[in-house]
Motif scaffolding. Sequence first.
Motif, mmCIF file in Angstrom:
data_model
loop_
_atom_site.group_PDB
_atom_site.id
_atom_site.type_symbol
_atom_site.label_atom_id
_atom_site.label_comp_id
_atom_site.label_asym_id
_atom_site.label_seq_id
_atom_site.Cartn_x
_atom_site.Cartn_y
_atom_site.Cartn_z
ATOM 1 N N THR A 64 11.722 -0.122 0.436
ATOM 2 C CA THR A 64 10.703 -1.363 -0.323
ATOM 3 C C THR A 64 9.632 -1.587 -0.616
ATOM 4 O OG1 THR A 64 13.004 -2.377 1.113
ATOM 5 C CG2 THR A 64 10.975 -4.088 0.063
ATOM 6 N N PRO A 65 9.118 -1.319 -1.666
ATOM 7 C CA PRO A 65 7.411 -1.517 -1.722
ATOM 8 C C PRO A 65 6.483 -3.267 -0.831
ATOM 9 C CG PRO A 65 8.832 -1.942 -4.129
ATOM 10 C CD PRO A 65 9.409 -1.991 -2.930
ATOM 11 N N ARG A 66 5.804 -2.372 -0.388
ATOM 12 C CA ARG A 66 5.092 -3.408 0.437
ATOM 13 C C ARG A 66 4.173 -3.599 0.969
ATOM 14 N NH1 ARG A 66 8.670 0.130 2.896
ATOM 15 N NH2 ARG A 66 7.456 1.946 4.238
ATOM 16 N N GLY A 112 -1.527 -6.249 -2.435
ATOM 17 C CA GLY A 112 -0.941 -5.658 -3.446
ATOM 18 C C GLY A 112 0.444 -6.074 -4.770
ATOM 19 N N SER A 113 0.893 -5.461 -3.266
ATOM 20 C CA SER A 113 2.231 -4.898 -3.784
ATOM 21 C C SER A 113 3.378 -6.108 -4.250
ATOM 22 C CB SER A 113 3.511 -4.685 -2.779
ATOM 23 O OG SER A 113 3.753 -5.646 -1.546
ATOM 24 N N LEU A 114 4.336 -5.740 -4.988
ATOM 25 C CA LEU A 114 5.078 -6.626 -5.557
ATOM 26 C C LEU A 114 5.500 -8.053 -4.793
ATOM 27 C CD1 LEU A 114 7.105 -7.865 -7.463
ATOM 28 C CD2 LEU A 114 8.576 -5.437 -7.061
ATOM 29 N N ALA A 115 5.439 -7.771 -2.909
ATOM 30 C CA ALA A 115 6.405 -8.071 -2.169
ATOM 31 C C ALA A 115 4.739 -9.450 -1.864
ATOM 32 C CB ALA A 115 6.002 -7.204 -0.808
ATOM 33 N N GLN A 116 4.139 -9.585 -2.660
ATOM 34 C CA GLN A 116 2.695 -10.640 -1.498
ATOM 35 C C GLN A 116 2.961 -11.563 -2.843
ATOM 36 O OE1 GLN A 116 -0.826 -8.602 -1.555
ATOM 37 N NE2 GLN A 116 -0.689 -8.406 0.225
ATOM 38 N N VAL A 117 3.653 -11.013 -4.186
ATOM 39 C CA VAL A 117 3.875 -12.386 -5.528
ATOM 40 C C VAL A 117 5.313 -12.469 -5.420
ATOM 41 C CG1 VAL A 117 1.962 -11.378 -6.755
ATOM 42 C CG2 VAL A 117 3.560 -10.561 -6.961
#
Lengths: 494, 97
Positions: A482-484, A487-492
């Motif tokens: 899981t991307p984390r 700046g990763s997708l998890a933040q948006v």
Amino acid sequence: MHPLVAADAVGLQRLLKAREVSATEITQAHLDRIADTDPHVSAFIRTLDQAALDHARDIDRRLSAGQEVGALAGLPLALKDILCTKGVETTCASRVLQHYRPPYDATVVRKLRQADAIVVGKANMDEFAMGSSCENSAFFPTRNPWDLERVPGGSSGGSVAAVAANDAPLGIGTDTGGSVRQPAALCGVIGVKPTYGLVSRFGLIAFASSLDQVGPIARAVPDAALLLEAIAGHDPRDATSIPTDVPDLHTTLEAGVEGLRVGVVSEFMGAGMSDGVRSVVTAAIDRLGALGAEVVDVSLPHAGYGVSAYYLIAPSECSSNLSRYDGVRYGLRVDGETTEQMMASTRDAGFGPEVKRRIMIGTYALSAGYYDAYYAQAQRVRTLIIRDYEAAYAGCDVLASPTSPTTAFKLGERAADPLSMYLSDVYTIPSNLAGAPALSLPVGLDDDGLPVGLQLMAPVLGEPVLFRAARALERELAIDSTPRGNGSLAQVAA
Amino acid sequence: MSLTTDDVRHVARLARIALSDQEVEALRGELSDILAYADKVGEVAAADVPPTSHAYPLRNVYRDDTPQPSLPADEATATAPQAEQGRFRVPRIVEEP
């Protein structure tokens, strides 16, 4: 994140077979996920929501009626926009094919449909699969879900980013010099380049015909095996298709690596690699040893000439293949007074800078007076690289190396220097030249929190041992894909 | 390996790409650099090494000689920029006599 989009393909199949979930629910969850993530990642040139839902409902109807469904039933899949889909725009991320609707399906697309995979969208890519960053798409760049300011790699960056972003558990890419494996490494997923000729190229828009090969992308090795078994097989419509049975990957998948001889390619562990990649890859190879594999050093003395040979062979084949975009039979036309002016203006307007560059290199290398020094000489180097592999496999079952010398780089960082971009593929190109299978497996993160891929390679038609080794290491490392992080997708997108 | 702008224009003509002057100048430098790197293939592989065109050589690949339905002309020309009566339309190729 919805549990259905976090699940891997084998897990979704189990739920579907137990009738705990419907194909429509699986599909809708992934379409919702795409709606959340794709404004940030831009993995898709076009999504196919209605067709996907129609197909899913049909699968549910057949399941309710007790009828047969295919081996990939209900599994969402991101399809690289280089494979022809009948009646649906297939652009190759090029202005020259922007509105092209093929009158037929690629064999791989036909097999996917027969297997009841749900194609959720046509994925972005470098134009005509030429590039290592997805920045050469004529439409927009795709971003890396682990850091949205970085590239996903290329050329299959859209399919890979979609799988990494949980938009689909499965993806299809194509690999001519590393175009499945390099983005898979940069996005922390599994990407496979099968043996040349194992998967049909019919309906695959050609770049370099002696090197192009379709390959699976997934977040788990058994998923990638399931997908490869579904798309492999002899096709009379592809004269380079190997007349062999579909490989059985599942029988030995869980057999472990005890007693396997793993050769570490010394030429691929030298200068040019980042420290983070070196330490993560070295640790992963050590774990293979701890699992009972016999780890030895091997040499591919001519592998260092692979990039040079590739940048003569691939552009030469490309200059020939892309001569078909002449404004006559399909795609863009820019009018001109004579046919030659029409063709030359069409090709100037239709192709981006990297495609023109490669057509020019290839045309030059094949032109009168240079053929022997360039194209023929590159083909001799190809022979030497194949001999190097044969010698290495005399003492090894699989070979190991990093997939890419670095982790994901920033958008724009290498765009101004074509040669530095070409060197992204220094470890992946030799497998294409040799026609042999290879895969990239995520094996950890560097100090910046970016994924590192281990490349495993096997002899021609050695897919069973390749997947077996990858599966053993995958089980041992239990990587969270899981991307984390910053700046990763998890933040948006939650 | 250093190309001149005339070299680039000659290759562009062979490749049927109408490049702008700016593109010609940019490509002159880029192609020179790439070909200099590719030149390394000359360092190894003597003439006695046979060239490999395909890694998995298959010879004489034939299909069964049985008639199959083919793509109808109207479908084949449906994707063309200009078509007429099931044919592709292009600017005049042959001059008036």
